[in-house]
Design a protein around this motif. Structure first.
Motif, PDB file in Angstrom:
ATOM      1  N   VAL A 190      70.371  42.300  -2.432  1.00 42.22           N
ATOM      2  CA  VAL A 190      70.195  41.001  -1.777  1.00 42.22           C
ATOM      3  C   VAL A 190      71.441  40.180  -2.262  1.00 42.22           C
ATOM      4  CG1 VAL A 190      68.689  38.660  -1.870  1.00 42.22           C
ATOM      5  CG2 VAL A 190      67.716  40.833  -1.967  1.00 42.22           C
ATOM      6  N   ILE A 191      71.938  39.640  -1.152  1.00 38.74           N
ATOM      7  CA  ILE A 191      73.332  38.892  -1.552  1.00 38.74           C
ATOM      8  C   ILE A 191      72.968  37.202  -1.163  1.00 38.74           C
ATOM      9  CG2 ILE A 191      75.799  38.421  -1.015  1.00 38.74           C
ATOM     10  CD1 ILE A 191      75.947  41.128  -0.027  1.00 38.74           C
ATOM     11  N   GLN A 192      72.464  36.372  -2.382  1.00 38.24           N
ATOM     12  CA  GLN A 192      72.031  35.291  -2.289  1.00 38.24           C
ATOM     13  C   GLN A 192      72.506  34.386  -3.431  1.00 38.24           C
ATOM     14  OE1 GLN A 192      67.856  34.973  -1.847  1.00 38.24           O
ATOM     15  NE2 GLN A 192      67.988  32.749  -1.293  1.00 38.24           N
TER      16      GLN A 192
ATOM     17  N   LYS B  61      60.986  35.646  -7.458  1.00 37.92           N
ATOM     18  CA  LYS B  61      62.372  34.624  -7.224  1.00 37.92           C
ATOM     19  C   LYS B  61      63.301  35.329  -8.095  1.00 37.92           C
ATOM     20  CE  LYS B  61      64.270  30.419  -6.975  1.00 37.92           C
ATOM     21  NZ  LYS B  61      64.149  29.377  -6.100  1.00 37.92           N
ATOM     22  N   ASP B  62      62.960  35.570  -9.447  1.00 42.88           N
ATOM     23  CA  ASP B  62      63.825  36.223 -10.464  1.00 42.88           C
ATOM     24  C   ASP B  62      64.541  37.276  -9.958  1.00 42.88           C
ATOM     25  OD1 ASP B  62      65.085  35.957 -13.137  1.00 42.88           O
ATOM     26  OD2 ASP B  62      63.861  37.840 -13.586  1.00 42.88           O
ATOM     27  N   ASP B  63      63.923  38.300  -9.182  1.00 47.03           N
ATOM     28  CA  ASP B  63      64.443  39.497  -8.655  1.00 47.03           C
ATOM     29  C   ASP B  63      65.339  39.072  -7.726  1.00 47.03           C
ATOM     30  OD1 ASP B  63      63.001  41.116 -10.468  1.00 47.03           O
ATOM     31  OD2 ASP B  63      61.722  41.698  -9.098  1.00 47.03           O
TER      32      ASP B  63
ATOM     33  N   LYS C 232      68.684  38.121  -8.801  1.00 50.47           N
ATOM     34  CA  LYS C 232      69.675  39.060  -9.528  1.00 50.47           C
ATOM     35  C   LYS C 232      70.093  40.284  -8.673  1.00 50.47           C
ATOM     36  CE  LYS C 232      67.515  38.328 -14.082  1.00 50.47           C
ATOM     37  NZ  LYS C 232      67.966  37.343 -14.516  1.00 50.47           N
ATOM     38  N   GLY C 233      69.745  40.111  -7.332  1.00 50.79           N
ATOM     39  CA  GLY C 233      70.309  41.156  -6.237  1.00 50.79           C
ATOM     40  C   GLY C 233      69.456  42.333  -6.331  1.00 50.79           C
TER      41      GLY C 233
ATOM     42  N   GLY D 281      75.040  27.364   3.955  1.00 51.56           N
ATOM     43  CA  GLY D 281      73.756  26.783   4.145  1.00 51.56           C
ATOM     44  C   GLY D 281      72.679  27.618   3.570  1.00 51.56           C
ATOM     45  N   ASN D 282      71.688  28.115   4.101  1.00 51.31           N
ATOM     46  CA  ASN D 282      70.598  28.968   3.675  1.00 51.31           C
ATOM     47  C   ASN D 282      70.961  30.418   3.861  1.00 51.31           C
ATOM     48  OD1 ASN D 282      69.262  26.855   2.474  1.00 51.31           O
ATOM     49  ND2 ASN D 282      68.092  26.293   4.531  1.00 51.31           N
ATOM     50  N   HIS D 283      72.198  30.781   4.478  1.00 55.92           N
ATOM     51  CA  HIS D 283      72.156  32.158   4.726  1.00 55.92           C
ATOM     52  C   HIS D 283      72.154  33.011   3.453  1.00 55.92           C
ATOM     53  CE1 HIS D 283      73.049  31.819   9.100  1.00 55.92           C
ATOM     54  NE2 HIS D 283      73.842  30.578   8.681  1.00 55.92           N
ATOM     55  N   HIS D 284      71.451  34.036   3.796  1.00 59.05           N
ATOM     56  CA  HIS D 284      71.730  35.093   2.551  1.00 59.05           C
ATOM     57  C   HIS D 284      71.218  36.517   3.213  1.00 59.05           C
ATOM     58  CE1 HIS D 284      67.421  33.763   2.804  1.00 59.05           C
ATOM     59  NE2 HIS D 284      67.159  34.871   2.159  1.00 59.05           N
ATOM     60  N   PHE D 285      71.396  37.668   2.671  1.00 59.61           N
ATOM     61  CA  PHE D 285      71.649  38.840   3.311  1.00 59.61           C
ATOM     62  C   PHE D 285      70.935  39.848   2.375  1.00 59.61           C
ATOM     63  CE2 PHE D 285      76.045  37.358   3.860  1.00 59.61           C
ATOM     64  CZ  PHE D 285      75.751  36.542   5.086  1.00 59.61           C
TER      65      PHE D 285
END
Length: 178
Positions: free
Chosen positions: A66-68, A150-152, A155-156, A34-38
């Motif tokens: 950011v893990i997305q 958003k770009d950053d 890229k994590g 889903g929309n989960h990210h960390f």
């Protein structure tokens, strides 16, 4: 007050790190649901952390990843995890022991874990010099991820660590029209 010889504080920290380990292991196996990210904040000077000298120079104390959208080779073990992320279009491999993680946040469901981390002074610093104290963090209901391009995020990259002093938490309310 009686001395805690069982050390409930340590047992609770280990149990909560187990939650993070299980979540990361599932993501490594099946991907992000889903929309989960960390957002994962860790101490770069903690024992066992392996990052490039370029990243260590830019983030000498702590770093938030950011893990997305764009990550690769997520490998989870009993003691830590490895992940590939891109920072300013430069691919990097990071190895992070759970004991170095200071915070784990999933903004999609407002879930947050905070941990006590023992950090060693960097080799260049005299032993008498202590690391900066950990600052108080807002309660989970008030905490929001830092505003970033958003770009950053894709890229994590740690969105607000431009100063090299670690990430700042910025309330999204500051950017909303009133």
């Amino acid at each position: 007050m009686a001395e805690d010889q069982i050390r409930y504080d340590i047992l609770a920290q280990e149990a909560l790190r187990g939650v993070m380990r299980k979540v990361l292991a599932e993501v490594a196996r099946t991907g992000l649901p889903g929309n989960h990210h960390f957002f994962i904040t860790f101490m770069t000077g903690a024992p066992g952390v392996r990052i490039s000298s370029r990243l260590r120079e830019r983030y000498p104390e702590q770093m938030t990843i950011v893990i997305q959208f764009q990550y690769w080779d997520l490998k989870v073990t009993e003691t830590g995890f490895e992940i590939g992320l891109s920072f300013s279009d430069v691919p990097e491999k990071l190895e992070i022991p759970y004991s170095a993680v200071r915070g784990f946040y999933d903004p999609s469901v407002n879930f947050e874990l905070e941990f006590d981390v023992k950090s060693e002074p960097m080799a260049e610093q005299p032993i008498a010099m202590a690391p900066e104290p950990i600052k108080a963090v807002p309660a989970p209901a008030e905490r929001k991820p830092a505003a970033a391009k958003k770009d950053d995020d894709q890229k994590g990259e740690a969105p607000t660590a431009e100063s090299g002093k670690g990430a700042d938490v910025v309330s999204l309310d500051a950017f909303r029209k009133k």
